[in-house]
Scaffold this motif. Structure first.
Motif, PDB file in Angstrom:
ATOM      1  N   LEU A  45      64.273  35.634  15.194  1.00 42.51           N
ATOM      2  CA  LEU A  45      65.209  36.748  15.148  1.00 42.51           C
ATOM      3  C   LEU A  45      66.515  36.471  15.897  1.00 42.51           C
TER       4      LEU A  45
ATOM      5  N   LYS B  74      70.430  37.414  14.798  1.00 40.81           N
ATOM      6  CA  LYS B  74      70.485  38.631  13.990  1.00 40.81           C
ATOM      7  C   LYS B  74      70.986  39.796  14.837  1.00 40.81           C
TER       8      LYS B  74
ATOM      9  N   THR C  37      68.455  45.033  13.360  1.00 44.68           N
ATOM     10  CA  THR C  37      67.736  44.290  12.320  1.00 44.68           C
ATOM     11  C   THR C  37      66.540  43.554  12.918  1.00 44.68           C
ATOM     12  N   ALA C  38      66.743  42.916  14.071  1.00 46.51           N
ATOM     13  CA  ALA C  38      65.661  42.186  14.741  1.00 46.51           C
ATOM     14  C   ALA C  38      64.514  43.127  15.096  1.00 46.51           C
ATOM     15  N   GLN C  39      64.838  44.302  15.610  1.00 46.20           N
ATOM     16  CA  GLN C  39      63.798  45.275  15.953  1.00 46.20           C
ATOM     17  C   GLN C  39      63.048  45.727  14.704  1.00 46.20           C
TER      18      GLN C  39
ATOM     19  N   GLU D 259      62.631  44.084  11.884  1.00 44.38           N
ATOM     20  CA  GLU D 259      61.799  42.988  11.369  1.00 44.38           C
ATOM     21  C   GLU D 259      60.585  42.743  12.258  1.00 44.38           C
TER      22      GLU D 259
ATOM     23  N   LYS E  81      73.871  41.748  19.289  1.00 41.58           N
ATOM     24  CA  LYS E  81      73.203  40.673  18.552  1.00 41.58           C
ATOM     25  C   LYS E  81      72.217  39.977  19.486  1.00 41.58           C
ATOM     26  N   VAL E  82      71.184  39.391  18.898  1.00 41.15           N
ATOM     27  CA  VAL E  82      70.105  38.761  19.653  1.00 41.15           C
ATOM     28  C   VAL E  82      70.478  37.322  20.000  1.00 41.15           C
TER      29      VAL E  82
ATOM     30  N   GLN F 111      64.707  35.515  22.342  1.00 39.99           N
ATOM     31  CA  GLN F 111      63.553  36.382  22.148  1.00 39.99           C
ATOM     32  C   GLN F 111      62.352  35.761  22.830  1.00 39.99           C
TER      33      GLN F 111
ATOM     34  N   GLY G 283      60.383  32.789  18.310  1.00 35.58           N
ATOM     35  CA  GLY G 283      60.195  32.961  16.881  1.00 35.58           C
ATOM     36  C   GLY G 283      59.254  31.903  16.327  1.00 35.58           C
TER      37      GLY G 283
ATOM     38  N   PHE H  73      64.066  41.097  23.694  1.00 37.10           N
ATOM     39  CA  PHE H  73      65.264  40.509  23.106  1.00 37.10           C
ATOM     40  C   PHE H  73      66.372  40.455  24.157  1.00 37.10           C
TER      41      PHE H  73
END
Length: 137
Positions: free
Chosen positions: A68, A71, A75-77, A79, A107-108, A111, A115, A127
């Motif tokens: 992630l 992103k 959006t990351a959360q 997904e 933006k990330v 993480q 990933g 994140f």
């Protein structure tokens, strides 16, 4: 002078009855029907063991966390949730302790867990993020 003891006694009896009715959860309500505690509310369902349904005691569910980084935070959360990870948090990667109030503006950069890693879906995903116009450290 004449005193009126009967109306006073009736008033005291009525107030006492109301006080007792208010304390009794099985007492009749204004419609004359017995009320039940918690009527009209919905409680979360749980199994007899007190756990949420769908997860057996002692059994873990694993899933692969998507990549992630890069992103948008929102959006990351989304997904991560779609992959089954529901415990999410984020922090300011620049160390300025800013809150990510509008996730779409961030933006990330990192993480944890990484990933592609298989992890228990109960694991908290963290994140590291910066504002969209900033560079990742």
């Amino acid at each position: 002078m004449r005193t009126h003891r009967t109306p006073t006694a009736l008033l005291i009896a009525a107030v006492g009855a109301l006080a007792l009715t208010a304390c009794d959860p099985q007492a009749a309500g204004p419609d004359g029907k017995a009320s039940t505690p918690g009527a009209g509310t919905s409680a979360p369902s749980a199994t007899a063991s007190g756990r949420a349904p769908g997860k057996a005691p002692g059994k873990t569910t694993t899933a692969t966390l998507p990549h992630l980084v890069g992103k948008g935070l929102q959006t990351a959360q989304d997904e991560a949730r779609a992959a089954g990870f529901l415990s999410l948090k984020s922090h300011d990667s620049l160390g300025q302790e800013r809150f990510q109030a509008l996730d779409r503006n961030w933006k990330v950069c990192s993480q944890t867990p990484a990933g592609g890693a298989k992890a228990d879906t109960g694991t908290t995903v963290d994140f590291g993020a910066v504002k969209l116009e900033e560079s990742c450290p």
